[in-house]
Scaffold this motif. Structure first.
Motif, PDB file in Angstrom:
ATOM      1  N   GLU A  97       0.833  -1.221   0.000  1.00 23.35           N
ATOM      2  CA  GLU A  97       0.000   0.000   0.000  1.00 23.35           C
ATOM      3  C   GLU A  97       0.861   1.261   0.000  1.00 23.35           C
ATOM      4  O   GLU A  97       0.612   2.200  -0.748  1.00 23.35           O
ATOM      5  CB  GLU A  97      -0.938  -0.012   1.206  1.00 23.35           C
ATOM      6  N   GLY A  98       1.886   1.289   0.830  1.00 22.89           N
ATOM      7  CA  GLY A  98       2.753   2.461   0.888  1.00 22.89           C
ATOM      8  C   GLY A  98       3.564   2.654  -0.376  1.00 22.89           C
ATOM      9  O   GLY A  98       3.709   3.772  -0.873  1.00 22.89           O
ATOM     10  N   ALA A  99       4.082   1.554  -0.929  1.00 21.47           N
ATOM     11  CA  ALA A  99       4.881   1.639  -2.153  1.00 21.47           C
ATOM     12  C   ALA A  99       4.038   2.048  -3.351  1.00 21.47           C
ATOM     13  O   ALA A  99       4.501   2.764  -4.234  1.00 21.47           O
ATOM     14  CB  ALA A  99       5.580   0.309  -2.419  1.00 21.47           C
ATOM     15  N   GLU A 100       2.783   1.605  -3.389  1.00 15.21           N
ATOM     16  CA  GLU A 100       1.896   1.986  -4.497  1.00 15.21           C
ATOM     17  C   GLU A 100       1.584   3.475  -4.466  1.00 15.21           C
ATOM     18  O   GLU A 100       1.341   4.080  -5.495  1.00 15.21           O
ATOM     19  CB  GLU A 100       0.609   1.173  -4.455  1.00 15.21           C
ATOM     20  N   GLY A 101       1.597   4.076  -3.280  1.00 21.73           N
ATOM     21  CA  GLY A 101       1.306   5.496  -3.151  1.00 21.73           C
ATOM     22  C   GLY A 101       2.526   6.395  -3.286  1.00 21.73           C
ATOM     23  O   GLY A 101       2.401   7.619  -3.286  1.00 21.73           O
TER      24      GLY A 101
END
Length: 174
Positions: A161-165
């Motif tokens: 989730e963090g890497a996608e954002g």
């Protein structure tokens, strides 16, 4: 010269026996790769390209920006500390996160002053990595290698989730 005929248990070249099956991307859960790379000037670029390809094949293109930056910082640091030797890069995906591990041959110092100076130098070199990982709500660290003969282990965890954002509109890495 003899040519083996089908049915003899020999694996054929795709050019000799082509199949017309569509390409099926691999699942993210199958992402488990390890590479031994030379600690040379071109290695960070090679590692970035490997990371892009692996994430694309495993249907994780949204992680590419954060993962490529992370791999680039770790490999660049390892190449600075062990020029001319080999480094070991591992990419794994599990528990909805990308685990990046890098081993280098830089020895652990026994002198406490040298050890402290070396750790400070390495952490300073990884300042951008720290910003990337914090932006992605991940984690990273440096320590002695237990599985690589006396060297150093650096690792980073990028939650999906963090890497996608990462680098989305309105976000920064600082």
């Amino acid at each position: 010269m003899t040519l083996d005929l089908p049915g003899d248990g020999i694996c054929r070249s795709p050019r000799l026996n082509p199949t017309h099956l569509p390409f099926t991307p691999c699942l993210p859960t199958g992402l488990r790769y390890s590479f031994t790379l030379p600690a040379d000037l071109q290695t960070p670029a090679v590692a970035r390209n490997i990371t892009r390809a692996v994430l694309d094949i495993h249907s994780l293109p949204a992680l590419t920006d954060a993962a490529v930056q992370t791999v680039s910082e770790l490999t660049t640091c390892a190449c600075r500390f062990t020029p001319g030797k080999d480094i070991y890069l591992s990419l794994r995906y599990r528990q909805d996160a990308l685990y990046i591990t890098l081993f280098d041959d830089h020895p652990q110092h026994t002198n406490s002053h040298l050890k402290s100076a070396c750790e400070t130098h390495r952490c300073t070199a990884l300042d951008l990595l720290d910003r990337v990982i914090n932006t992605c709500a991940g984690d990273w660290g440096i320590g002695p290698s237990s599985s690589f003969s006396g060297g150093t282990k650096m690792w980073a965890v990028l939650p999906r989730e963090g890497a996608e954002g990462y680098l989305k509109e309105g976000r920064s890495y600082g």
